[in-house]
Design a protein around this motif. Sequence first.
Motif, PDB file in Angstrom:
ATOM      1  N   LYS A   1      31.484  37.588  31.776  1.00 40.88           N
ATOM      2  CA  LYS A   1      30.316  36.711  31.683  1.00 40.88           C
ATOM      3  C   LYS A   1      30.020  36.380  30.215  1.00 40.88           C
ATOM      4  N   PHE A   2      30.086  37.374  29.354  1.00 46.21           N
ATOM      5  CA  PHE A   2      29.830  37.161  27.936  1.00 46.21           C
ATOM      6  C   PHE A   2      30.872  36.227  27.325  1.00 46.21           C
ATOM      7  N   ALA A   3      32.155  36.466  27.624  1.00 48.55           N
ATOM      8  CA  ALA A   3      33.224  35.625  27.081  1.00 48.55           C
ATOM      9  C   ALA A   3      33.086  34.180  27.557  1.00 48.55           C
ATOM     10  N   MET A   4      32.759  33.987  28.831  1.00 44.18           N
ATOM     11  CA  MET A   4      32.592  32.621  29.345  1.00 44.18           C
ATOM     12  C   MET A   4      31.392  31.945  28.682  1.00 44.18           C
ATOM     13  N   GLY A   5      30.325  32.689  28.459  1.00 40.23           N
ATOM     14  CA  GLY A   5      29.161  32.121  27.784  1.00 40.23           C
ATOM     15  C   GLY A   5      29.446  31.769  26.335  1.00 40.23           C
ATOM     16  N   ALA A   6      30.288  32.568  25.686  1.00 41.20           N
ATOM     17  CA  ALA A   6      30.587  32.345  24.277  1.00 41.20           C
ATOM     18  C   ALA A   6      31.629  31.251  24.061  1.00 41.20           C
ATOM     19  N   PHE A   7      32.618  31.169  24.953  1.00 36.10           N
ATOM     20  CA  PHE A   7      33.757  30.290  24.674  1.00 36.10           C
ATOM     21  C   PHE A   7      33.878  29.057  25.563  1.00 36.10           C
ATOM     22  N   LEU A   8      33.196  29.038  26.703  1.00 41.88           N
ATOM     23  CA  LEU A   8      33.281  27.836  27.567  1.00 41.88           C
ATOM     24  C   LEU A   8      32.130  26.894  27.241  1.00 41.88           C
TER      25      LEU A   8
END
Length: 79
Positions: free
Chosen positions: A69-76
């Motif tokens: 969830k964090f990675a998707m929020g940061a990079f998408l």
Amino acid sequence: MESVARSTATVGGGAGENRLEHCGQYFQMPVHYPRYSQAEYETMPEWKLDCLLAEYGLPVSGDVQQKRKFAMGAFLWPR
């Protein structure tokens, strides 16, 4: 042309001080922005998420779902 003096940060003090530039204890922004799709983040193994987040100096704590969830929020980016 002027010469530019390069400043180096130090850790500790006295005769045994260590220079940060020699021990790699500083953040360096990666050259490329990750280009994974949402589907790739949703199936990415935890070790790969850990590496990706650490590479960008981001927190690597929590369970695998929190990391995704964090990675998707940061990079998408929204389309």
